[in-house]
Motif scaffolding. Structure first.
Motif, PDB file in Angstrom:
ATOM      1  N   SER A 110      39.713  24.169  16.529  1.00 53.63           N
ATOM      2  CA  SER A 110      40.028  24.100  17.952  1.00 53.63           C
ATOM      3  C   SER A 110      39.790  22.728  18.565  1.00 53.63           C
ATOM      4  O   SER A 110      39.955  22.565  19.754  1.00 53.63           O
ATOM      5  N   THR A 111      39.395  21.750  17.782  1.00 58.14           N
ATOM      6  CA  THR A 111      39.062  20.449  18.353  1.00 58.14           C
ATOM      7  C   THR A 111      40.287  19.619  18.686  1.00 58.14           C
ATOM      8  O   THR A 111      40.182  18.654  19.422  1.00 58.14           O
ATOM      9  N   GLY A 112      41.437  19.928  18.137  1.00 59.81           N
ATOM     10  CA  GLY A 112      42.650  19.188  18.443  1.00 59.81           C
ATOM     11  C   GLY A 112      42.924  18.049  17.496  1.00 59.81           C
ATOM     12  O   GLY A 112      44.057  17.762  17.156  1.00 59.81           O
ATOM     13  N   ARG A 113      41.931  17.351  17.031  1.00 58.68           N
ATOM     14  CA  ARG A 113      42.148  16.225  16.122  1.00 58.68           C
ATOM     15  C   ARG A 113      41.506  16.456  14.765  1.00 58.68           C
ATOM     16  O   ARG A 113      41.321  15.559  13.979  1.00 58.68           O
ATOM     17  N   GLY A 114      41.121  17.654  14.507  1.00 61.72           N
ATOM     18  CA  GLY A 114      40.483  17.986  13.247  1.00 61.72           C
ATOM     19  C   GLY A 114      39.826  19.332  13.371  1.00 61.72           C
ATOM     20  O   GLY A 114      40.281  20.182  14.117  1.00 61.72           O
ATOM     21  N   GLY A 115      38.754  19.492  12.690  1.00 63.66           N
ATOM     22  CA  GLY A 115      38.059  20.766  12.750  1.00 63.66           C
ATOM     23  C   GLY A 115      36.671  20.633  12.184  1.00 63.66           C
ATOM     24  O   GLY A 115      36.221  19.554  11.816  1.00 63.66           O
ATOM     25  N   THR A 116      36.004  21.745  12.150  1.00 64.53           N
ATOM     26  CA  THR A 116      34.677  21.798  11.574  1.00 64.53           C
ATOM     27  C   THR A 116      34.624  22.965  10.595  1.00 64.53           C
ATOM     28  O   THR A 116      35.390  23.911  10.701  1.00 64.53           O
ATOM     29  N   ALA A 117      33.733  22.873   9.659  1.00 61.69           N
ATOM     30  CA  ALA A 117      33.514  23.951   8.701  1.00 61.69           C
ATOM     31  C   ALA A 117      32.025  24.134   8.521  1.00 61.69           C
ATOM     32  O   ALA A 117      31.262  23.171   8.554  1.00 61.69           O
ATOM     33  N   THR A 118      31.617  25.369   8.349  1.00 61.04           N
ATOM     34  CA  THR A 118      30.217  25.699   8.113  1.00 61.04           C
ATOM     35  C   THR A 118      30.121  26.492   6.825  1.00 61.04           C
ATOM     36  O   THR A 118      30.869  27.440   6.629  1.00 61.04           O
ATOM     37  N   TYR A 119      29.214  26.096   5.964  1.00 62.07           N
ATOM     38  CA  TYR A 119      28.988  26.781   4.694  1.00 62.07           C
ATOM     39  C   TYR A 119      27.525  27.174   4.602  1.00 62.07           C
ATOM     40  O   TYR A 119      26.648  26.436   5.040  1.00 62.07           O
ATOM     41  N   VAL A 120      27.269  28.310   3.981  1.00 62.12           N
ATOM     42  CA  VAL A 120      25.926  28.697   3.564  1.00 62.12           C
ATOM     43  C   VAL A 120      26.030  28.977   2.076  1.00 62.12           C
ATOM     44  O   VAL A 120      26.782  29.849   1.642  1.00 62.12           O
ATOM     45  N   LEU A 121      25.290  28.197   1.293  1.00 56.51           N
ATOM     46  CA  LEU A 121      25.397  28.239  -0.164  1.00 56.51           C
ATOM     47  C   LEU A 121      24.060  28.613  -0.788  1.00 56.51           C
ATOM     48  O   LEU A 121      23.007  28.311  -0.237  1.00 56.51           O
ATOM     49  N   LYS A 122      24.122  29.244  -1.929  1.00 58.94           N
ATOM     50  CA  LYS A 122      22.917  29.524  -2.720  1.00 58.94           C
ATOM     51  C   LYS A 122      22.953  28.581  -3.913  1.00 58.94           C
ATOM     52  O   LYS A 122      23.929  28.563  -4.665  1.00 58.94           O
ATOM     53  N   LEU A 123      21.886  27.785  -4.061  1.00 59.50           N
ATOM     54  CA  LEU A 123      21.794  26.784  -5.116  1.00 59.50           C
ATOM     55  C   LEU A 123      20.622  27.096  -6.041  1.00 59.50           C
ATOM     56  O   LEU A 123      19.677  27.771  -5.652  1.00 59.50           O
ATOM     57  N   ALA A 124      20.707  26.559  -7.246  1.00 58.23           N
ATOM     58  CA  ALA A 124      19.600  26.697  -8.201  1.00 58.23           C
ATOM     59  C   ALA A 124      19.502  25.421  -9.008  1.00 58.23           C
ATOM     60  O   ALA A 124      20.502  24.766  -9.304  1.00 58.23           O
ATOM     61  N   GLY A 125      18.276  25.076  -9.341  1.00 56.74           N
ATOM     62  CA  GLY A 125      18.000  23.923 -10.191  1.00 56.74           C
ATOM     63  C   GLY A 125      16.922  24.285 -11.190  1.00 56.74           C
ATOM     64  O   GLY A 125      16.512  25.445 -11.297  1.00 56.74           O
ATOM     65  N   SER A 126      16.437  23.293 -11.889  1.00 59.46           N
ATOM     66  CA  SER A 126      15.423  23.547 -12.915  1.00 59.46           C
ATOM     67  C   SER A 126      14.074  23.961 -12.328  1.00 59.46           C
ATOM     68  O   SER A 126      13.267  24.571 -13.008  1.00 59.46           O
ATOM     69  N   GLU A 127      13.814  23.644 -11.048  1.00 55.04           N
ATOM     70  CA  GLU A 127      12.534  23.968 -10.413  1.00 55.04           C
ATOM     71  C   GLU A 127      12.587  25.206  -9.530  1.00 55.04           C
ATOM     72  O   GLU A 127      11.551  25.666  -9.073  1.00 55.04           O
ATOM     73  N   GLY A 128      13.767  25.719  -9.218  1.00 51.62           N
ATOM     74  CA  GLY A 128      13.839  26.906  -8.363  1.00 51.62           C
ATOM     75  C   GLY A 128      15.176  27.032  -7.671  1.00 51.62           C
ATOM     76  O   GLY A 128      16.138  26.322  -7.974  1.00 51.62           O
ATOM     77  N   GLN A 129      15.217  27.964  -6.713  1.00 52.55           N
ATOM     78  CA  GLN A 129      16.428  28.247  -5.960  1.00 52.55           C
ATOM     79  C   GLN A 129      16.224  27.948  -4.493  1.00 52.55           C
ATOM     80  O   GLN A 129      15.091  27.841  -4.022  1.00 52.55           O
ATOM     81  N   GLY A 130      17.334  27.835  -3.772  1.00 50.02           N
ATOM     82  CA  GLY A 130      17.265  27.605  -2.341  1.00 50.02           C
ATOM     83  C   GLY A 130      18.592  27.891  -1.687  1.00 50.02           C
ATOM     84  O   GLY A 130      19.621  28.048  -2.348  1.00 50.02           O
ATOM     85  N   ASP A 131      18.553  27.994  -0.364  1.00 49.19           N
ATOM     86  CA  ASP A 131      19.761  28.192   0.434  1.00 49.19           C
ATOM     87  C   ASP A 131      20.082  26.885   1.148  1.00 49.19           C
ATOM     88  O   ASP A 131      19.186  26.179   1.611  1.00 49.19           O
ATOM     89  N   LEU A 132      21.368  26.598   1.236  1.00 49.64           N
ATOM     90  CA  LEU A 132      21.814  25.348   1.847  1.00 49.64           C
ATOM     91  C   LEU A 132      22.788  25.667   2.962  1.00 49.64           C
ATOM     92  O   LEU A 132      23.793  26.350   2.735  1.00 49.64           O
ATOM     93  N   LYS A 133      22.484  25.198   4.175  1.00 46.04           N
ATOM     94  CA  LYS A 133      23.404  25.325   5.300  1.00 46.04           C
ATOM     95  C   LYS A 133      24.020  23.961   5.534  1.00 46.04           C
ATOM     96  O   LYS A 133      23.312  22.959   5.644  1.00 46.04           O
TER      97      LYS A 133
END
Length: 153
Positions: free
Chosen positions: A89-112
């Motif tokens: 709705s911005t007229g010259r582009g837009g925005t996107a929002t993601y919520v992701l679940k990640l994991a690595g060698s030390e643990g997991q986490g959520d990313l907004k």
């Protein structure tokens, strides 16, 4: 001679299954199409999202961040896309929002992540990593000000 006796017996009319085969063929085509759409959707939601250029931008930013490496460890992988929303709705582009679940060698986490979609690329404007203990780490963007410190000396 009896005229009725001289008639040749004609074979019985051939059975036609045109309607049956037409209905079965149409039903089979519908089942194949629905199965294909469902199969592609399932593949995209489980592994196809890795080919999304916006998610590749996000993952590259996370993998290059020192705080994310400290919290999640090495070999950070995307496990799940929980939420994805777009606003054009911005007229010259837009925005996107993601919520992701990640994991690595030390643990997991959520990313907004908040993205600004101007032109062909995507720019990360906010990235908050929440670790397994519930602590938030601002990878991109500043945390909100502490209300207790705003009116201090």
């Amino acid at each position: 001679m009896d005229p009725y006796m001289q008639q040749e017996e004609s074979p019985p009319p051939r059975r036609s299954n045109g309607c049956l085969w037409g209905c079965v063929g149409t039903l089979a085509a519908i089942v194949i199409i629905i199965g294909g759409v469902f199969g592609f959707g399932a593949w995209y939601f489980y592994r196809g999202f890795e080919q999304d250029p916006r998610l590749q931008t996000i993952m590259q930013t996370v993998r290059d961040d020192a705080i994310a490496k400290t919290v999640l460890g090495k070999n950070i992988k995307l496990l799940q896309v929980e939420v994805r929303t777009y606003d054009y709705s911005t007229g010259r582009g837009g925005t996107a929002t993601y919520v992701l679940k990640l994991a690595g060698s030390e643990g997991q986490g959520d990313l907004k992540v908040n993205l600004d979609l101007k032109g062909a690329g995507a720019k990360v404007t906010l990235m908050i990593l929440t670790d397994k203990d519930g602590r938030q780490h601002y990878l991109v963007g500043a945390p909100p000000p502490n209300p207790l410190m705003q009116r201090s000396i």
